[in-house]
Write an enzyme that holds these catalytic residues in place. Structure first.
Site, PDB file in Angstrom:
ATOM      1  N   ARG A 119      -3.833 -49.623 -39.020  1.00  0.00           N
ATOM      2  CA  ARG A 119      -5.133 -49.548 -39.680  1.00  0.00           C
ATOM      3  C   ARG A 119      -4.917 -49.143 -41.131  1.00  0.00           C
ATOM      4  NH1 ARG A 119      -9.469 -44.917 -39.797  1.00  0.00           N
ATOM      5  NH2 ARG A 119     -11.119 -46.070 -40.857  1.00  0.00           N
ATOM      6  N   GLU A 176      -8.802 -42.598 -35.653  1.00  0.00           N
ATOM      7  CA  GLU A 176      -8.070 -41.528 -36.345  1.00  0.00           C
ATOM      8  C   GLU A 176      -7.997 -40.322 -35.426  1.00  0.00           C
ATOM      9  OE1 GLU A 176      -9.321 -40.117 -40.168  1.00  0.00           O
ATOM     10  OE2 GLU A 176      -9.578 -42.152 -40.954  1.00  0.00           O
TER      11      GLU A 176
HETATM   12  C1  NOJ Z   1     -10.738 -38.531 -42.269  1.00  0.00           C
HETATM   13  C2  NOJ Z   1     -10.403 -39.550 -43.305  1.00  0.00           C
HETATM   14  O1  NOJ Z   1     -10.930 -40.780 -42.897  1.00  0.00           O
HETATM   15  C3  NOJ Z   1      -8.907 -39.685 -43.562  1.00  0.00           C
HETATM   16  O2  NOJ Z   1      -8.741 -40.447 -44.716  1.00  0.00           O
HETATM   17  C4  NOJ Z   1      -8.250 -38.327 -43.668  1.00  0.00           C
HETATM   18  O3  NOJ Z   1      -6.875 -38.450 -43.902  1.00  0.00           O
HETATM   19  C5  NOJ Z   1      -8.514 -37.556 -42.393  1.00  0.00           C
HETATM   20  N1  NOJ Z   1      -9.929 -37.355 -42.254  1.00  0.00           N
HETATM   21  C6  NOJ Z   1      -7.829 -36.203 -42.329  1.00  0.00           C
HETATM   22  O4  NOJ Z   1      -8.481 -35.292 -43.137  1.00  0.00           O
END
Ligand code: NOJ
Length: 510
Positions: A108, A408
């Site tokens: 991604r 994520e």
């Molecule tokens: C959410 C964000 O989408 C991402 O870019 C970031 O690295 C992570 N949070 C961790 O903080």
């Protein structure tokens, strides 16, 4: 059970990158996973353009709001910028190499809007930016890695911010045209799209608290206007895909939402349970309810903001409303549920202040950390793996059992930084266990898991202090060498498990 010789696997790419050659691999494998991964499970890693690419003004790229913000003296710890970051713009082959060695099924990444359209619009098209993403996408496909593309991950072209950013309703058409271009240009090869990353963060952190660019502090009004425009912009892009590209390209389009799991302080106190549900509706439901349910905001949100607005003697609710036509247009504009998740919070009822107006106070909740779970270097973000299982179940029940990708999940390294990242392995193990319980035992349709992140990178307001990577990056070295951390071996083992789709292992402690 399948055994993997990690050292053999790793050697294949350690040598060229001049990396460490021996590890204590020991127990860092997937064998403690409770259950199996389905064979078609999409295992991958994530990143985003501003966090890794660097090349902030290379080859005609225009400035984004993050370039302008980080270049403003005094805004960032240690004056950190994404000017070079991991230098991925110039080190594409090294990134592909890492991904190939990781043997992930998906990657991604996000497109830098101002690299493609320097002023945010098609008139400024920058072919060199397009070429970079073509090389990346082609490289991934050549290595049998599925690209999962976020079209916009926070780095708005500054030229569009100068026109009012997401408070400007014109952004709906402007964003749609950018998405249209991306679908037309890359959609013959990209089949999984996310329009926007974490619209909640854009609306609340960007325009409410003002803690990230564009740094607007208008907590009671702007976040609602911005969210309204983001939802409509997403819906319009989805329809563009439907109308012009779906038949020929056959891809899936969604939006990456973020949510903590919210646990009631006392599950036997109805008011706590209601408060926890309300907090979830204000965070996840704000975007997911219109898109996945009925085209409209959650009832709890409509009721709360309208009641507060009345008490504030306003003539109408600060939460804008959708027309019936808009509701029908927004409803159902996602083909899968993409969720970014990191932690769990505990909530009880508390009457929010009326002044100043604030989204935060509109919720009438008091949020605290989950007290019994391990802390992480991220203040307030404890590692509460069981929260992921509950969140996945909540999504299943609330939104009619959609296909879910955890887009994520991860944790920053503690200090002192070391590549023996056992904390990260523990975090992944326990969170993935819970995702698998949701999948195998609760019937949640979990289709994939993407670890954050491929490598250490620019961590927004935390600069280079919070490092989430499976690979260490030496930011003091102009060559930005990448070194696999111990968690790489864990990831590789999970993949081996998916590939072999081995039989169900022992289930205990459920
Ligand atoms: C959410 C964000 O989408 C991402 O870019 C970031 O690295 C992570 N949070 C961790 O903080």
């Amino acid at each position: 059970m399948l055994f993997v010789n990690f050292e053999e696997v790793l050697k294949t790419y350690i040598t060229p990158l001049n990396l460490i050659t021996s590890w204590s691999i020991g127990s860092n494998n997937c064998s403690s996973i409770f259950l199996t991964f389905p064979q078609d499970f999409s295992w991958g890693v994530s990143s985003s353009a501003y966090q890794i690419e660097g090349g902030w003004d290379a080859d005609g790229k225009g400035p984004s709001i993050w370039d302008v913000f980080t270049h403003t003296p005094g805004t960032m710890p240690a004056d950190a910028t994404g000017d070079v970051a991991c230098d991925s713009y110039n080190r594409l082959d090294e990134d592909l190499y890492m991904l190939r060695a990781l043997r992930v099924k998906s990657y991604r990444f996000s497109l830098s809007w101002s690299r493609i359209f320097p002023d945010g619009t098609r008139l400024s098209l920058n072919q060199k930016g397009v070429d970079y993403y073509n090389r990346l996408i082609n490289g991934l496909l050549a290595n049998k890695i599925t690209p999962m593309v976020t079209i916009y991950h926070w780095d708005l072209p500054q030229a569009l911010q100068d026109r009012g950013g997401w408070e400007n309703i014109d952004m709906i058409d402007i964003f749609n045209d950018y998405c249209d271009f991306c679908f037309a240009t890359f959609g013959d090869r990209v089949k999984l799209w996310m329009t926007i990353n974490q619209p909640h963060s854009i609306a609340w952190l960007g325009y409410g608290l003002g803690t990230i660019p564009p740094s607007i502090k208008n907590p009671g009004i702007a976040p609602y206007i911005v969210a309204h425009n983001l939802i409509k912009a997403h819906a319009k892009a989805y329809h563009t895909y439907d109308d012009k590209y779906r038949t020929s390209q056959g891809g899936l389009v969604s939006i990456a939402l973020n949510a903590d799991w919210i646990e009631p302080k006392d599950a036997n106190v109805p008011r706590d349970v209601e408060s926890a549900d309300r907090a979830l509706q204000f965070q996840l439901g704000w975007f997911a309810h219109p898109i996945f349910k009925n085209g409209d905001y959650p009832d709890a949100m409509k009721w709360q903001v309208s009641a507060k607005s009345e008490l504030q003697d306003l003539s109408e609710s600060r939460l804008p409303s959708f027309t019936e036509e808009e509701k029908n247009y927004i409803k159902g504009t996602a083909d899968m549920f993409c969720i970014n998740h990191y932690t769990t919070k505990v909530v009880t009822f508390a009457t929010g202040k009326l002044s100043p107006y604030s989204y935060d106070d509109d919720r009438d909740v008091l949020e605290t950390e989950e007290p019994d779970s391990p802390t992480t270097p991220f203040a307030g973000q404890r590692a509460v793996a069981w929260g992921l299982r509950r969140l996945l179940n909540w999504i299943k029940e609330e939104y009619g059992n959609p296909q879910i990708y955890v887009t994520e999940n991860g944790v920053p390294s503690p200090f002192p930084i070391t590549i023996e990242d056992t904390d990260r392995i523990f975090y992944y193990k326990s969170y993935i266990d819970e995702a698998l319980k949701a999948q195998n035992l609760d019937g949640v349709n979990v289709k994939g898991y993407l670890a954050t992140s491929l490598m250490d990178s620019f961590e927004w307001m935390n600069g280079y202090n919070f490092l989430f990577g499976l690979h260490h990056v030496d930011f003091n070295n102009p060559n930005r060498p990448r070194t696999p951390k111990l968690a790489v071996s864990y990831s590789t083992d999970c993949l081996a498990k998916i590939r072999s789709a081995s039989s169900v292992e022992s289930v205990s402690n459920l």
